[in-house]
Design a protein around this motif. Sequence first.
Motif, mmCIF file in Angstrom:
data_model
loop_
_atom_site.group_PDB
_atom_site.id
_atom_site.type_symbol
_atom_site.label_atom_id
_atom_site.label_comp_id
_atom_site.label_asym_id
_atom_site.label_seq_id
_atom_site.Cartn_x
_atom_site.Cartn_y
_atom_site.Cartn_z
ATOM 1 N N THR A 53 -52.441 -6.217 12.878
ATOM 2 C CA THR A 53 -53.862 -5.885 12.754
ATOM 3 C C THR A 53 -54.685 -7.121 12.437
ATOM 4 O OG1 THR A 53 -53.361 -3.632 12.013
ATOM 5 C CG2 THR A 53 -55.557 -4.495 11.510
ATOM 6 N N PHE A 54 -54.248 -7.886 11.412
ATOM 7 C CA PHE A 54 -55.007 -9.078 11.020
ATOM 8 C C PHE A 54 -54.959 -10.173 12.080
ATOM 9 C CE2 PHE A 54 -54.512 -7.245 6.726
ATOM 10 C CZ PHE A 54 -55.830 -7.321 6.312
ATOM 11 N N ALA A 55 -53.965 -10.121 12.952
ATOM 12 C CA ALA A 55 -53.869 -11.111 14.028
ATOM 13 C C ALA A 55 -54.616 -10.654 15.283
ATOM 14 C CB ALA A 55 -52.408 -11.370 14.369
ATOM 15 N N GLY A 56 -55.260 -9.490 15.200
ATOM 16 C CA GLY A 56 -56.002 -8.988 16.343
ATOM 17 C C GLY A 56 -55.126 -8.348 17.401
ATOM 18 N N LYS A 57 -53.908 -7.961 17.012
ATOM 19 C CA LYS A 57 -52.978 -7.345 17.958
ATOM 20 C C LYS A 57 -52.627 -5.912 17.552
ATOM 21 C CE LYS A 57 -50.687 -11.664 19.347
ATOM 22 N NZ LYS A 57 -49.369 -12.332 19.505
ATOM 23 N N GLY A 58 -53.556 -5.249 16.899
ATOM 24 C CA GLY A 58 -53.305 -3.902 16.409
ATOM 25 C C GLY A 58 -52.922 -2.923 17.509
ATOM 26 N N ARG A 59 -53.402 -3.179 18.727
ATOM 27 C CA ARG A 59 -53.082 -2.279 19.833
ATOM 28 C C ARG A 59 -51.617 -2.352 20.254
ATOM 29 N NH1 ARG A 59 -58.306 -2.896 23.985
ATOM 30 N NH2 ARG A 59 -59.902 -2.110 22.516
ATOM 31 N N GLU A 60 -50.923 -3.403 19.821
ATOM 32 C CA GLU A 60 -49.513 -3.544 20.164
ATOM 33 C C GLU A 60 -48.610 -2.669 19.286
ATOM 34 O OE1 GLU A 60 -48.280 -7.587 20.082
ATOM 35 O OE2 GLU A 60 -49.784 -8.272 21.543
ATOM 36 N N VAL A 61 -49.179 -2.103 18.237
ATOM 37 C CA VAL A 61 -48.389 -1.282 17.316
ATOM 38 C C VAL A 61 -48.317 0.148 17.850
ATOM 39 C CG1 VAL A 61 -48.130 -0.459 14.957
ATOM 40 C CG2 VAL A 61 -49.171 -2.699 15.388
ATOM 41 N N PRO A 62 -47.125 0.659 18.133
ATOM 42 C CA PRO A 62 -46.986 2.040 18.618
ATOM 43 C C PRO A 62 -47.486 3.045 17.572
ATOM 44 C CG PRO A 62 -44.963 0.795 18.977
ATOM 45 C CD PRO A 62 -45.829 -0.032 18.086
ATOM 46 N N VAL A 63 -47.940 4.182 18.054
ATOM 47 C CA VAL A 63 -48.462 5.221 17.162
ATOM 48 C C VAL A 63 -47.402 5.646 16.140
ATOM 49 C CG1 VAL A 63 -49.331 7.590 17.051
ATOM 50 C CG2 VAL A 63 -50.059 6.087 18.905
ATOM 51 N N SER A 64 -46.156 5.743 16.591
ATOM 52 C CA SER A 64 -45.085 6.173 15.688
ATOM 53 C C SER A 64 -44.907 5.212 14.517
ATOM 54 C CB SER A 64 -43.763 6.299 16.456
ATOM 55 O OG SER A 64 -43.404 5.059 17.049
ATOM 56 N N ILE A 65 -45.118 3.911 14.773
ATOM 57 C CA ILE A 65 -44.975 2.914 13.700
ATOM 58 C C ILE A 65 -46.098 3.073 12.681
ATOM 59 C CG2 ILE A 65 -44.867 0.452 13.154
ATOM 60 C CD1 ILE A 65 -42.446 1.541 14.598
ATOM 61 N N TRP A 66 -47.327 3.346 13.161
ATOM 62 C CA TRP A 66 -48.435 3.605 12.236
ATOM 63 C C TRP A 66 -48.111 4.809 11.349
ATOM 64 C CZ3 TRP A 66 -52.004 0.310 11.062
ATOM 65 C CH2 TRP A 66 -52.479 -0.623 11.995
ATOM 66 N N ILE A 67 -47.560 5.841 11.954
ATOM 67 C CA ILE A 67 -47.230 7.055 11.200
ATOM 68 C C ILE A 67 -46.159 6.764 10.153
ATOM 69 C CG2 ILE A 67 -46.230 9.371 11.361
ATOM 70 C CD1 ILE A 67 -47.455 9.570 14.164
ATOM 71 N N LEU A 68 -45.097 6.070 10.575
ATOM 72 C CA LEU A 68 -44.003 5.767 9.652
ATOM 73 C C LEU A 68 -44.463 4.831 8.541
ATOM 74 C CD1 LEU A 68 -41.106 5.288 12.243
ATOM 75 C CD2 LEU A 68 -41.450 7.211 10.695
ATOM 76 N N ALA A 69 -45.269 3.835 8.903
ATOM 77 C CA ALA A 69 -45.785 2.901 7.896
ATOM 78 C C ALA A 69 -46.667 3.633 6.885
ATOM 79 C CB ALA A 69 -46.565 1.776 8.569
ATOM 80 N N GLY A 70 -47.494 4.565 7.391
ATOM 81 C CA GLY A 70 -48.352 5.336 6.497
ATOM 82 C C GLY A 70 -47.554 6.194 5.535
ATOM 83 N N LEU A 71 -46.485 6.816 6.036
ATOM 84 C CA LEU A 71 -45.639 7.643 5.179
ATOM 85 C C LEU A 71 -44.950 6.800 4.109
ATOM 86 C CD1 LEU A 71 -44.002 9.978 7.862
ATOM 87 C CD2 LEU A 71 -45.763 10.579 6.190
ATOM 88 N N PHE A 72 -44.467 5.627 4.505
ATOM 89 C CA PHE A 72 -43.823 4.746 3.529
ATOM 90 C C PHE A 72 -44.827 4.253 2.486
ATOM 91 C CE2 PHE A 72 -40.102 4.047 6.367
ATOM 92 C CZ PHE A 72 -39.114 4.249 5.419
ATOM 93 N N LEU A 73 -46.073 3.965 2.937
ATOM 94 C CA LEU A 73 -47.099 3.498 2.003
ATOM 95 C C LEU A 73 -47.398 4.572 0.969
ATOM 96 C CD1 LEU A 73 -49.024 1.206 1.296
ATOM 97 C CD2 LEU A 73 -50.701 2.240 2.833
ATOM 98 N N LEU A 74 -47.516 5.817 1.421
ATOM 99 C CA LEU A 74 -47.753 6.929 0.500
ATOM 100 C C LEU A 74 -46.582 7.072 -0.478
ATOM 101 C CD1 LEU A 74 -49.190 9.627 2.937
ATOM 102 C CD2 LEU A 74 -50.439 8.356 1.168
#
Length: 430
Positions: free
Chosen positions: A403-424
């Motif tokens: 995200t900070f490198a401007g490549k947020g679109r390269e992150v699959p939706v599933s990774i966002w979901i898993l990262a969010g669950l781990f953050l919680l």
Amino acid sequence: MLERLFKLKAHGTDLRTEVIAGFTTFLTMAYIIFVNPSILAETGMDKGAVFVATCLAAAIGCLVMGIVANYPVAQAPGMGLNAFFTYTVVLQMGHSWQVALAAVFISGLCFILLSVLRVREWIINSIPMSLRTGISAGIGLFLALIALQNAGIVVDHPATLVALGDVTAFAPAMAALGFFLTIGLVHRGLKGAVMIAILAVTVIGVVAGDVSYGGVMSAPPSLAPTFMQLDFSGALEVGLVSIVFAFLFVDLFDTAGTLVGVAQRAELLDKDGKLPRLNRALLADSTATSVGALLGTSNTTSYIESVSGVATGGRTGLTAVVVGILFLLALFFAPLAGMVPAYATAGALFYVAILMMSGLVGINWRDLTEAAPVVVVCLLMPLTYSIASGIGLGFIAFCAVKTFAGKGREVPVSIWILAGLFLLKFVFLV
């Protein structure tokens, strides 16, 4: 009967070749019957019962893989997963081994469900290769740390947390000898090199009076201390969700990577590079995990050591069936397994760690958005003493860096979901 069941001629093999391949695979992975009981016994589990559970789970996994999926892939309780079971779930997080077994059983059921619903492909394909590699390498570093601690080469220190132990003492010296002997024998291509090194160091321990001789063969120990000792009430707590997920996640990728690697070496992939009967193979793995938990051991998974049998000509499930039969025969060598000290298996752990870290050569180190999350995973697994924490922090780092490198679109939706669950999980459940 064998021809009809395994289609030997169609695979260009015969009974003699498959039997030799089975013996070869067994010799290269038989170290698990010594190492797994040694690791799980640290949780308070009965070592003899774990030995029996290890042999039975491995035998069941091999037989199901061979007969149902017809692949020359052997199975046994996995390295890394047993370390996670012992050192993270039980010793660090404070859960009982009964709760940990229940978590393993639930992860096996989830694995079966994912295989049946064909969700596995979506999960595996959505995880970037760099993170998969980093997870494997991180587990390798975790195993290396455990090996050094078991050997007394690395010890606790109040100021620096860890420090160099007395490497001139008997245990550290024997662990080093076992490691050097393992590498030397493997390099020379000797079958069963790891097991030979473990037994050699154990014999030296007996001769030196550091290990008490307890015999070589006997009737198998009782399985009762671990059989059906699962605590589901504890495993269903909210805090255990990430543990079940970690068991499932690591087992899923370890199995998929091993199956593809072995099948590629055996030239069993189809024209599209895919593995025929993949779901059958995954069902064999997940079934063995669930049954193994009922018996009293951590996740059962496919072993990359199966490549050694493939290299000698193994092409069908008959190879795996032979390995399964040999694991059943190993049940009668419980006294020998009981004599093996921790320092005798330290070299094997360190050797496995090297194999698991070798994939780092494929990382694109010039792209920091790929390399940085890998380093996060690799370092934080051993430093936090938790495979689950390493995976979670790696996912979060991957999303943040991209995200900070401007490549947020390269992150699959599933990774966002898993990262969010781990953050919680880190915010509310740690």
